[in-house]
Structure formats: structure tokens, C-alpha cells
Design an enzyme around this catalytic site. Sequence first.
Site, PDB file in Angstrom:
ATOM      1  N   CYS A 136       0.800  -1.229   0.000  1.00  0.00           N
ATOM      2  CA  CYS A 136       0.000   0.000   0.000  1.00  0.00           C
ATOM      3  C   CYS A 136       0.831   1.278   0.000  1.00  0.00           C
ATOM      4  O   CYS A 136       0.308   2.357  -0.287  1.00  0.00           O
ATOM      5  CB  CYS A 136      -0.950   0.006   1.196  1.00  0.00           C
ATOM      6  SG  CYS A 136      -2.112  -1.362   1.190  1.00  0.00           S
ATOM      7  N   HIS A 389      -8.678   3.385  -3.178  1.00  0.00           N
ATOM      8  CA  HIS A 389      -7.312   3.009  -2.804  1.00  0.00           C
ATOM      9  C   HIS A 389      -6.702   2.100  -3.868  1.00  0.00           C
ATOM     10  O   HIS A 389      -6.636   0.890  -3.702  1.00  0.00           O
ATOM     11  CB  HIS A 389      -7.354   2.309  -1.437  1.00  0.00           C
ATOM     12  CG  HIS A 389      -6.034   1.826  -0.932  1.00  0.00           C
ATOM     13  ND1 HIS A 389      -4.814   2.325  -1.348  1.00  0.00           N
ATOM     14  CD2 HIS A 389      -5.741   0.850  -0.023  1.00  0.00           C
ATOM     15  CE1 HIS A 389      -3.846   1.690  -0.710  1.00  0.00           C
ATOM     16  NE2 HIS A 389      -4.379   0.785   0.088  1.00  0.00           N
ATOM     17  N   CYS A 419      -0.737   2.614   6.369  1.00  0.00           N
ATOM     18  CA  CYS A 419      -0.394   1.294   6.866  1.00  0.00           C
ATOM     19  C   CYS A 419      -0.052   0.413   5.671  1.00  0.00           C
ATOM     20  O   CYS A 419      -0.371   0.738   4.524  1.00  0.00           O
ATOM     21  CB  CYS A 419      -1.531   0.695   7.689  1.00  0.00           C
ATOM     22  SG  CYS A 419      -3.094   0.521   6.791  1.00  0.00           S
ATOM     23  N   GLY A 421       0.217  -3.762   4.311  1.00  0.00           N
ATOM     24  CA  GLY A 421      -0.046  -5.174   4.534  1.00  0.00           C
ATOM     25  C   GLY A 421       1.208  -5.939   4.906  1.00  0.00           C
ATOM     26  O   GLY A 421       2.307  -5.600   4.465  1.00  0.00           O
TER      27      GLY A 421
END
Length: 435
Positions: A136, A389, A419, A421
Amino acid sequence: QQQPRKRMERLRGQLLAAPAPGAAPPAVAAQQAARPPPAGANAFAASDDPIVVVCALRTPVCRARRGGFAKTTPEHLLATVLRATVQKSGIDPAELGDIVVGNVLSPGGGAAMARIAQLLAGIPHTVPLSMVNRQCSSGLQAFASVAAAIQSGLYDMGIAAGVESMSVDQMGAVKPSVDYEVVAASRAARECLIPMGVTSENVAAAYGVTREEQDAFAAESHLKAHRAQEQGLFDAEIVPVEVKGEDGSVKVVSADDGIRPGTTAASLAKLKPVFKPQGGSTTAGNASQMSDGAAAVLVARRSKARALGLPILARLEAYAVVGVPPAIMGVGPAFAVPAALEACGKRVDDVDVFEINEAFASQAVHCAKALKLDVAKLNPKGGAIALGHPLGCTGARQIATLVSELQRTGAKVGVVSMCIGTGMGAAAVFEKPAC
């Protein structure tokens, strides 16, 4: 073929049944608080010739498989924003030292796709290109990679970009090539395979984030994004994209299409939990949307920007990436933001605008509380719950949104964070120069 499938289902059952972490979050907090910033972490802020942003653009962000880019391949999105970046800045693209592109889902790491996009954009083959995947945060990592290369003297100017088509390359289509029997024997390792929605439930349970808080946060994201869109606040950062319809006609996509006007906490409360049917709180309405989009940031050494007469929109002050437990990966910004701020000698109160990715309302609410943010400074034009996103694009998209907001409002300091993954968080601090 049946045996691997059975093993995967058994492992998935273990992951879904894993209890929410209890003592882990305080332990992580203590560990992070005790850890000093890495050596050289403040090199960007201390530089006599700092790294600057001179152009930052993005395509609209559209709903995967249902939105404006549902039939558009990623190289077209990336080529469009690369071409626009060169045209708007007026640079000679042959002077670029490198292009680094963040991408998560494209086959082969997206290498051929992105190189094709570069050439379609008219950037000569003499300019090299590489890909990066930090999930991300890939778009932000692309920026950090270009900034670090400039800082180290490899070149003076480059493009950091990000692209994702979650319509074309769907999440879950490719599983990790690992030995699942070995992974299953290690709790730490198997937590890397926990579905992202389950990590959201873990954060909500571990930190007491209620369903009501999540739905209220999500509704506010849509409200802010709709207001910004109506007022034309995204116009400065968005590059319209020409796409072909099924009948061969060409249409122009010029606006984000995931924003849902009229969304309220009451309407979101009617949605059922997706990942934890009994007692869960994460729904399709309070999680980020799967989306398509691309963004690009032209990065340079300040002296190079001045020599070319380029506008200096923002200066990079610090970048930090940290690790957190995979089972509660959403807490990443709560640790990455302080690390980045400490690296450049700033505090939370010094920041005027926070662009923190809304992967899930649960983790966004928790991080805002943990950082003691003034919520008026958080995602003032909405975030990923409303905008979407597109994984590899998001970090670069956030930079474009932040820089645009700093220019519009006259605010001075901004932070981009998200954040990641498998358990990480990343953050970068930017400052608008006085003149």
C-alpha cells in the site's frame, strides 16, 4: 490439486480464528518508543541542497470494475499522467535520471507495463525505469527511492509514480508461492496471510474502536470529498484521461467516481460486517474502495529545479518506514508518523495537514487517537474510503493531494502516511518553502 487447496483452506481457517492481539499492541508501542531514529534519518532536512517536489499530478480515481476505468489497462493510465507531468513542468524528459513506479498487482511486477507507459508518454528509452512494491505504500516508496538516489548524487531529477488497475489485476488472483505447511507452523509467519479485513477487525477489537465511530468516520470522508469535488478543489491535481468505450467512442474521465454524496452514518449502519459476520464491525462502507488510478511526482534537487526555473512546491523533510505486527498492520501510521517527525525535529502540533490513508475506518480512527491529531487537519478533502485506494498509486496520489492543499491554503507542513499489509507503516514529512 485438491491437497494444496485443502491445506490453504485449513490455514485460512486458522487465520480467521486467530484471536485479536491483546498484549501485543502495548509491547509494540514500548519497543517503538525505545528505538532511536535510524542513523542519518534527518539527512533530508539537514541538506544544504534539499529534495523538492516541482510537479505532482494524478488521474481521477475510479471504482474497480464498475467505474470510469473499468476497461482501461494500467499502462494507459500511467502514460497519461507521465505525459502530463512532462508537459506541465516543461522539462526535457531526456534530463530525467530515473523513473521509479510503485505497483502491487500487475504480472511480472509491472516492469513491462510501466516501461511501455514511459515510451507511450514520449519519454526516451535512454531514461531508465524500475518498479517497487511495498504494497500500500508503493507510491510513497517510489518517491523515497527517487529522493534517496538524488540525495546520494546518482542524478539530479527523476519521476516517482504509482499505478494500479484493480479492474484488470484483481486482488487475490495470485497467491504467495510459499510452503504453506511450514508457514502454518509459525504464528508470526502465518499472520502475514491474514486477510486485510480481518486485521481491521483485530485493530477494532484490540483498541476498542466501535462500529459507530467507524461509520461516522466513513460518512465524514464522503462528505469532505464531495464538498471538495463540488468546490473544484481536486482540479489542480487531476489529469483528465481519454478512454475508449465498448462502441469505440472516446470519452474523457475527469473526476473521481467513488464519492457517494448523501452517505450518512445511519445509512452505513445498515451494512453487514464482511469479514467477521458475528460481532464484526468492518463493512464495505467503512473500508477503502478497490480502485483504478495513477499518479506521478517530479522530484529534483533544489539547485536543479532553480537552474531549470521550475516551481518549488514542497521540500522533503523526512521519510520513515517501520515494522508492526502483521495481525494489526493498520496501526502502522501511529508508529511511522512519530518516527518521521522525530527525524526532522518536528512534533504533531507542527503539522498543518495529515494525509493518512484510510485503508479501514478502524485503523484510521485508532491512528488519529494514538497520534492525538486535530481531526480538522486529517484528510481535509476526504480519503480512501471516499476516493478509493488503487494500491500502487495511493502514496503518489496522496503527495499530489497534499501538495495541492498546501498551495491552496498556504499551510506550511504536511504529512503523508499509510499502513502496509504484512505489518508496516510509512510516513513522509513535507514543508512548503517560504518563497
